[in-house]
Design an enzyme around this catalytic site. Structure first.
Site, PDB file in Angstrom:
ATOM      1  N   HIS A   1       0.765  -1.113   0.134  1.00 13.70           N
ATOM      2  CA  HIS A   1      -0.031   0.263   0.075  1.00 13.70           C
ATOM      3  C   HIS A   1       0.568   0.892  -0.117  1.00 13.70           C
ATOM      4  O   HIS A   1       0.297   2.278  -0.469  1.00 13.70           O
ATOM      5  CB  HIS A   1      -0.981  -0.038   1.018  1.00 13.70           C
ATOM      6  CG  HIS A   1      -2.434   0.637   0.862  1.00 13.70           C
ATOM      7  ND1 HIS A   1      -1.488   1.931  -0.075  1.00 13.70           N
ATOM      8  CD2 HIS A   1      -3.603   0.145   1.685  1.00 13.70           C
ATOM      9  CE1 HIS A   1      -3.428   2.293   0.035  1.00 13.70           C
ATOM     10  NE2 HIS A   1      -3.929   1.465   1.045  1.00 13.70           N
TER      11      HIS A   1
ATOM     12  N   TYR B   1     -14.695   5.677   8.496  1.00 14.88           N
ATOM     13  CA  TYR B   1     -14.316   6.384   7.282  1.00 14.88           C
ATOM     14  C   TYR B   1     -13.861   6.223   5.569  1.00 14.88           C
ATOM     15  O   TYR B   1     -14.733   4.399   5.346  1.00 14.88           O
ATOM     16  CB  TYR B   1     -12.732   5.805   7.641  1.00 14.88           C
ATOM     17  CG  TYR B   1     -11.144   5.365   6.825  1.00 14.88           C
ATOM     18  CD1 TYR B   1      -9.967   6.333   7.226  1.00 14.88           C
ATOM     19  CD2 TYR B   1     -11.034   5.665   5.871  1.00 14.88           C
ATOM     20  CE1 TYR B   1      -8.952   7.241   7.014  1.00 14.88           C
ATOM     21  CE2 TYR B   1     -10.302   5.790   4.875  1.00 14.88           C
ATOM     22  CZ  TYR B   1      -9.130   6.738   5.829  1.00 14.88           C
ATOM     23  OH  TYR B   1      -7.605   6.831   4.700  1.00 14.88           O
TER      24      TYR B   1
ATOM     25  N   THR C   1      -5.183  10.295  -0.545  1.00 13.88           N
ATOM     26  CA  THR C   1      -6.402   9.986  -0.059  1.00 13.88           C
ATOM     27  C   THR C   1      -7.050  10.983   0.880  1.00 13.88           C
ATOM     28  O   THR C   1      -5.702  11.771   1.059  1.00 13.88           O
ATOM     29  CB  THR C   1      -6.410   8.868   0.263  1.00 13.88           C
ATOM     30  OG1 THR C   1      -5.337   8.695   1.578  1.00 13.88           O
ATOM     31  CG2 THR C   1      -6.417   7.989  -0.737  1.00 13.88           C
TER      32      THR C   1
END
Ligand code: NAG
Ligand code: NAG
Ligand code: NAG
Length: 739
Positions: free
Chosen positions: A441, A557, A570
């Site tokens: 990630h 979230y 993000t």
């Protein structure tokens, strides 16, 4: 080309030639006296006739003019793109000012952009004011706190806003002036690379294959086409031929920076590095461990894992890329290889699945020299990694729940030692030809991996295709050298480290309660008929489902992106709002349909508004995160920030966007749908939900939680989501209208 965009060689010629002809026509000196001036300092005029002096001078000044035009165009485009008013325009009606603005954007965007063409024209992410962020924060936690708690929090917030906040903000503003993005470098370092816990399950995520299409059952053949498709994508990427991603009908470019490290890259565990110097370097805590991303600019092979052995497979022969059938041949050779793994080799990759510090230490102790270093390099410096998995996975219509859950778990963690979790991504091909990705990630967010995956899935069954027997098209190569089996010399002490990493990873993997379900009752088509944004609809359904599941609301979230700005990643949308809670309560209590509908409308509008604000730099969480980092650098303790950053996200959600709809012909081939991807549970007693809206009639949900929590059950939550979706749709009474 990227360096001079929106300029081009053609444009250069046009500018220089028209400049010179204009001057000729007007009988002016095209060099504006430049040559004469230069002649005073360097004796150039001696070597040139007057005519060539005119030409050289004209070209020089013309070039300057061309560069100036490029700079002006870029900066005008940047100013245009800093305006986000179009986002808040009501749906369906486009005002004149927006149309004019769009026309200008189009004019200043130039023609035929390449992947990185707009990087210099993207605006910088602005820093919101402390006051706004605090106000938004308080609003977002109001539904989650009782009066007493809220009053306390309000006190903390006000104190922060008055005292420490402005000072931190000042430093942050300073950073935002020189950094290309005030969040992203810190986000990458502190959220991803500094983490010392396992990245498997906690950070890595997965992408799935088609749901109902099985192009071939031959493992090596599927790998052949997929690997070839990925290599084609890499070639396109290296030439920057991938089209930039746009919003709003191909008008507004998004940042492409995250593509840079997709290939030839590995995350490397770190010990007390002195890298990543920052502005508050002097007050940094000494000796913190951080991983790094190691990028190679040259990588002509891939690394393949099969049954405990690692192989290095060259992707080029005779100066060209291997064709699908040739890659299949190589994969088949690996599958046919009956050799045993060397001691310690089989579970080696468990090191990348466990805690980071033991891995970093083991890497330094046992893999820094000789044979082991060479072999490790072959993996870490590979273009990407492939696992030829020895299990079978596939969606089974007779057993949909179990088959999909096991498939998802396999992609997310496998056996904990059969994927190289540090690699930017692993392609996993199962024994019966199903495949998927596991992606790290830190280097990029899911839409970037999704873009690659859409490319692979669209090439694989149709454009590359298979023969009738299920092999790749083409012929095997008569004298292709085989894959290279890597050799290792792993001592017993290192094997112990591997075993203990594996124990940690197994505990984590066994705890994952994964549930994938295709929601087929309706999709985007019907939701649009309800005049609601599909994302808002699903998010509100998730709130209703979560309330029914646990009997209370929780901090939620939802990932959105900030790639409208340079190097944006993000932002969090806190999608549990006062408005959604009001709606959910109305659904629980006995309210009239009209009442519920009007509350739904308000909630959906609120949600969309929050989403837009997050996308345009007016979010809450990244700003607070950065303020927290500054406070750490300054050695200041802020009870407010500490509390905000430690609140758990008990519902963590993300929509996987379909980005290249044009690649899939969903009307004629509705079965060629990706089933999206998912991620592991984020909080110990919470849910992770990822969903993909496919075509008009299907939404795939990927739910995860932990078995160890008595409060959660992914399958129960799946049922609640389905019910919530149906209940909300029911409010609109669409059937009655259409019937
Ligand atoms: C690749 O990297 C090496 C060393 O890191 C460097 O010397 C070389 O110039 C780079 N090549 C290109 C094409 O960037
Ligand atoms: C990755 O390696 C290939 C092959 O050596 C090279 O052509 C390509 O430029 C590299 N890609 C990046 C982004 O460095
Ligand atoms: C794998 O594929 C074969 C045929 O292609 C099928 O019979 C088998 O059931 C599949 N395995 C699983 C676990 O779905």
């Amino acid at each position: 080309m990227t360096g001079v965009y929106p300029g081009s060689p053609g444009g250069f010629m046009v500018v220089v030639v028209s400049y010179m002809s204009y001057n000729k026509y007007k009988q002016l000196d095209p060099s504006l006296g430049l040559i004469a001036k230069l002649g005073q300092h360097i004796p150039i005029s001696r070597y040139m006739s007057t005519d060539s002096q005119r030409i050289v001078g004209g070209v020089l000044v013309g070039t300057g003019l061309w560069v100036t035009i490029i700079m002006v165009m870029r900066n005008v485009l940047k100013c245009l793109l800093s305006w986000h008013g179009w986002m808040h325009a009501p749906h369906g009606s486009v005002s004149w000012s927006i149309r004019l603005w769009m026309l200008l954007v189009k004019v200043f965007s130039g023609r035929k952009p390449m992947l990185y063409s707009f990087q210099n024209s993207l605006p910088r992410l602005p820093v919101p004011s402390i006051k706004d962020t605090c106000r938004r924060y308080l609003e977002s936690v109001r539904p989650l706190m009782d009066d007493e708690k809220y009053e306390r929090m309000e006190g903390l917030t006000k104190d922060f806003e008055k005292n420490l906040g402005p000072r931190l903000q000042w430093y942050l503003k300073l950073k935002s002036w020189w950094a290309s993005n005030y969040v992203s470098d810190w986000w990458e370092e502190y959220i991803y690379l500094r983490g010392r816990g396992p990245i498997m399950v906690n950070s890595n995520y997965y992408a799935m294959d088609f749901l109902y299409v099985f192009p071939t059952s031959i493992q090596a053949a599927r790998a052949g086409n997929a690997i070839h498709a990925i290599m084609l994508y890499r070639r396109k990427l290296d030439r920057a031929q991938i089209k930039p991603i746009y919003l709003l009908a191909n008008k507004i470019p998004l940042c492409s920076a995250q593509w840079e490290q997709m290939f030839n890259t590995s995350r490397v565990p770190g010990l007390e590095t002195a890298q990543c110097e920052h502005m508050f370097n002097s007050s940094r805590v000494p000796g913190v461990d951080t991983d790094t991303l190691q990028h190679m600019n040259d990588s002509k092979h891939i690394a393949v894992y099969h049954k405990g052995r690692f192989f290095k497979v060259w992707m080029f022969y005779d100066g060209r890329l291997l064709l699908p059938r040739e890659i299949e041949q190589q994969m088949q050779r690996i599958l046919n290889d009956q050799s045993e793994p060397l001691p310690g080799e089989e579970k080696l990759a468990a090191l990348t699945a466990g805690e980071r510090t033991p891995w970093a230490k083991a890497r330094e102790t046992y893999f820094a020299r000789g044979k082991n270093k060479q072999s490790l390099d072959a993996i870490e410096k590979a273009a990407f990694c492939v696992t030829l998995d020895d299990t079978e996975q596939r969606y089974d219509a007779d057993n949909p729940v179990k088959s999909l859950d096991s498939y998802a778990k396999s992609l997310l963690h496998g056996k904990c030692y059969d994927r190289w979790f540090d690699k930017t991504f692993n392609l996993i091909v199962f024994k019966n030809g199903t495949m998927g990705l596991n992606a790290e990630h830190s280097w990029a967010d899911a839409p970037i991996v999704g873009h690659l995956w859409e490319h692979v899935l669209s090439l694989d069954p149709i454009k590359l295709g298979y023969t009738e027997e299920g092999h790749c098209c083409g012929e095997p190569h008569p004298n292709l050298p085989g894959p290279l089996k890597l050799s290792w010399d792993i001592p017993a002490e290192c094997q112990e480290v591997i075993e203990s990493s594996l124990t940690v990873a197994r505990a984590l993997a066994d705890d994952v309660d994964s549930h994938i379900f295709p929601f087929k009752d309706f999709g985007k088509g019907l939701i649009k008929k309800c005049r609601t944004s599909p994302d808002a609809f699903i998010q509100i359904a998730l709130q209703l489902a979560q309330y029914r599941d646990k009997g209370k609301f929780c901090l939620t979230y939802e990932a959105s992106m900030t790639r409208l700005f340079r190097e944006g990643r993000t932002e969090t949308v806190r999608s549990c709002t006062m408005e959604t809670c009001a709606f959910v309560r109305a659904m629980i209590r006995d309210e009239t349909r009209e009442e519920r509908l009007s509350l739904l409308k308000v909630a959906a509008e609120k949600h969309q508004n929050m989403y837009r604000m997050a996308m345009t730099g007016d979010g809450i969480d990244r700003h607070l995160f950065c303020l927290y980092v500054v406070s750490k650098y300054l050695g200041e303790d802020s009870p407010f920030l500490k509390e905000v950053l430690s609140e758990p996200w008990r519902l963590s959600t993300s929509q996987t966007p379909m980005q290249q709809v044009e690649l899939f012909d969903l009307v004629r081939h509705p079965e060629f749908v990706s089933s999206g991807g998912g991620f592991g549970p984020v909080a110990d007693d919470g849910y992770g939900v990822s969903y993909i809206i496919v075509g008009e009639n299907l939404i795939n949900f990927h739910i995860s939680s932990k078995h160890s929590s008595p409060e959660t059950d992914s399958h129960r939550f799946g049922g609640n989501i389905r019910q919530a979706m149906l209940d909300i749709l029911d409010l609109f009474q669409l059937d009655k209208k259409t019937k």
